[in-house]
Scaffold this motif. Structure first.
Motif, short mmCIF file in Angstrom:
data_model
loop_
_atom_site.label_atom_id
_atom_site.label_comp_id
_atom_site.label_asym_id
_atom_site.label_seq_id
_atom_site.Cartn_x
_atom_site.Cartn_y
_atom_site.Cartn_z
N ASP A 1 50.27 49.69 36.01
CA ASP A 1 49.41 48.53 36.31
C ASP A 1 50.20 47.28 36.67
O ASP A 1 49.64 46.33 37.21
N GLY A 2 51.48 47.24 36.32
CA GLY A 2 52.30 46.09 36.67
C GLY A 2 52.04 44.86 35.84
O GLY A 2 52.54 43.77 36.16
N ASP A 3 51.25 44.98 34.77
CA ASP A 3 51.03 43.83 33.91
C ASP A 3 52.14 43.75 32.86
O ASP A 3 52.95 44.67 32.71
N ILE A 4 52.19 42.65 32.14
CA ILE A 4 53.30 42.36 31.24
C ILE A 4 52.78 42.18 29.82
O ILE A 4 51.73 41.56 29.61
N CYS A 5 53.51 42.70 28.85
CA CYS A 5 53.06 42.58 27.46
C CYS A 5 53.21 41.13 26.99
O CYS A 5 54.10 40.41 27.44
N PRO A 6 52.35 40.70 26.07
CA PRO A 6 52.45 39.35 25.49
C PRO A 6 53.56 39.32 24.43
O PRO A 6 53.31 39.31 23.22
N LEU A 7 54.80 39.31 24.90
CA LEU A 7 55.94 39.55 24.01
C LEU A 7 56.09 38.46 22.95
O LEU A 7 56.41 38.76 21.79
N ARG A 8 55.90 37.21 23.32
CA ARG A 8 56.03 36.15 22.32
C ARG A 8 55.03 36.32 21.19
O ARG A 8 55.34 36.04 20.02
N HIS A 9 53.83 36.77 21.52
CA HIS A 9 52.81 37.00 20.49
C HIS A 9 53.25 38.14 19.57
O HIS A 9 53.09 38.06 18.35
N ILE A 10 53.80 39.19 20.15
CA ILE A 10 54.28 40.31 19.34
C ILE A 10 55.39 39.85 18.41
O ILE A 10 55.43 40.22 17.23
N VAL A 11 56.29 39.02 18.93
CA VAL A 11 57.36 38.48 18.09
C VAL A 11 56.79 37.65 16.95
O VAL A 11 57.25 37.74 15.80
N SER A 12 55.79 36.84 17.25
CA SER A 12 55.20 36.01 16.19
C SER A 12 54.54 36.86 15.11
O SER A 12 54.59 36.52 13.92
#
Length: 392
Positions: free
Chosen positions: A189-200
């Motif tokens: 799909d080419g979308d990107i994970c919400p990485l900062r949220h996962i880190v938080s």
């Protein structure tokens, strides 16, 4: 072979063919950024050569010239053994040292492929007191690694942080270790994970780690080309970073960034690492050559982002919005037959694109997956957009 086996296989092949789901190896000739099929020359938009490194002849010549001038270096064409026997070449050590430096001194461990890495590392990391929480759309290599792990696992809805948070609240206290597994850029799909949220979320739990597959992010994102974790400023917050050399870096193999004690343990426990012949030294040397130049390739990253924006914006204005936020842009056709026909029409117009069908994507979500590269001109991007609009 026993007749019953071949008859069963033939029935399944017939079923796949009848539903336009049969895969066959392509007969096209693949060149430097182009494909020739049935006498027709086409722009290759089905590879993962996002920075056009694999098709960069000048870069190849520079590398070969460097090899000729190097003293005491043997660019062998085969390792001829696993790394734990005689396959541990100087080229491995130099490549891992370069990766370690780029990732702030953390350990780097090179594997023969991303599939070997994911399917081997996850089972090695986990025991019966480990829980894996994986994004629903994680790559097949991740899913296979999870299946081989002797641990509990659950999958959270794609990029759904509320669902992930509920799972952490419900289960984190019941396990010694919890590993949240996701891709940075999702391959279909080419979308990107919400990485900062996962880190938080991770920082709220002392026993939670993050395993991030940057296969489609490395090279494309970040000031130094290290991926989404670099772009988001959380490189040091992600416990396990998976990168691949076989996509944007135009080479072969994959690497894991982790703590040094983790690497030492994995060398002893990862079965695909222990029982696989090492990569050829010349391939490792090419990978290092490219990686050392990755930070200087921001112009390529900007061109790639620019053509991606043209196509995404054009699709949206035509009433075909996409979830893509990257160089991977899906054009969903629906049925297998429609995706096959759309891909055929795109090839007729000079764009080498192939249908993506189940089981790679869900039933009813067959598509053409446009994999952009930095060599695509804005004019060709506009033409591609026009062809898609006419035929979808």
């Amino acid at each position: 072979m026993r007749a019953g086996i071949t008859e069963r296989l033939e029935r399944e092949l017939s079923r796949l063919s009848a539903t336009d789901a049969l895969r066959v190896l392509p007969s096209a000739r693949f060149g430097h950024g182009t494909v020739e099929e049935n006498g027709r020359q086409m722009i290759n938009l089905s590879s993962n050569d996002y920075l056009s490194i694999a098709s960069d002849r000048e870069l190849e010549r520079e590398f070969l010239e460097q090899l000729r001038e190097s003293e005491g270096v043997e660019p062998l064409m085969s390792s001829s053994s696993s790394r734990l026997l005689t396959g541990e070449s100087r080229a491995y050590r130099e490549l891992e040292a370069t990766l370690s430096m780029l990732y702030g001194g953390r350990a780097a461990m090179v594997f023969s492929s991303g599939y070997h890495l994911n399917s081997g590392v996850l089972p090695a990391l986990c025991d019966a007191k480990t829980l894996i929480l994986a994004d629903k759309l994680s790559h097949a290599s991740i899913i296979d690694g999870i299946r081989m792990s002797e641990c509990e696992h659950k999958r959270f809805r794609h990029n759904d942080m509320a669902h992930l948070e509920r799972l952490l609240d419900d289960y984190a206290g019941k396990f010694n270790d919890v590993i949240v597994v996701t891709e940075s850029v999702f391959s279909m799909d080419g979308d990107i994970c919400p990485l900062r949220h996962i880190v938080s979320l991770k920082e709220r739990y002392p026993n939670v780690s993050i395993y991030l597959d940057e296969a489609h992010g490395v090279g494309v994102f970040g000031e130094g080309g290290l991926g989404v974790a670099e772009a988001e400023g959380v490189l040091d917050k992600v416990d396990f970073i998976v990168g691949t050399m076989g996509k944007a870096l135009g080479s072969c193999g994959a690497y894991l960034i982790c703590d040094r004690v983790v690497k030492e343990y994995l060398v002893n426990k990862v079965r695909p690492f222990i029982f696989t012949t090492g990569l050829p030294p010349v391939t490792l040397m090419w990978s290092r050559f490219v990686i050392e130049r990755l930070a200087s390739m921001n112009d390529r990253r900007k061109r790639l982002a620019r053509v991606g924006g043209i196509i995404r914006d054009g699709l949206a204005s035509a009433g075909m919005p996409t979830v893509s936020e990257s160089q991977i842009i899906p054009v969903v056709a629906g049925s297998c037959g429609r995706s096959v026909e759309l891909a055929r029409k795109l090839r007729e117009e000079g764009f080498y694109l192939l249908p993506i069908r189940p089981p790679t994507v869900p039933e009813g979500a067959s598509r053409v997956r446009v994999s952009l590269n930095a060599s695509l001109s804005e004019e060709d991007a506009e033409k591609l957009l026009s062809v898609i609009k006419r035929n979808i």
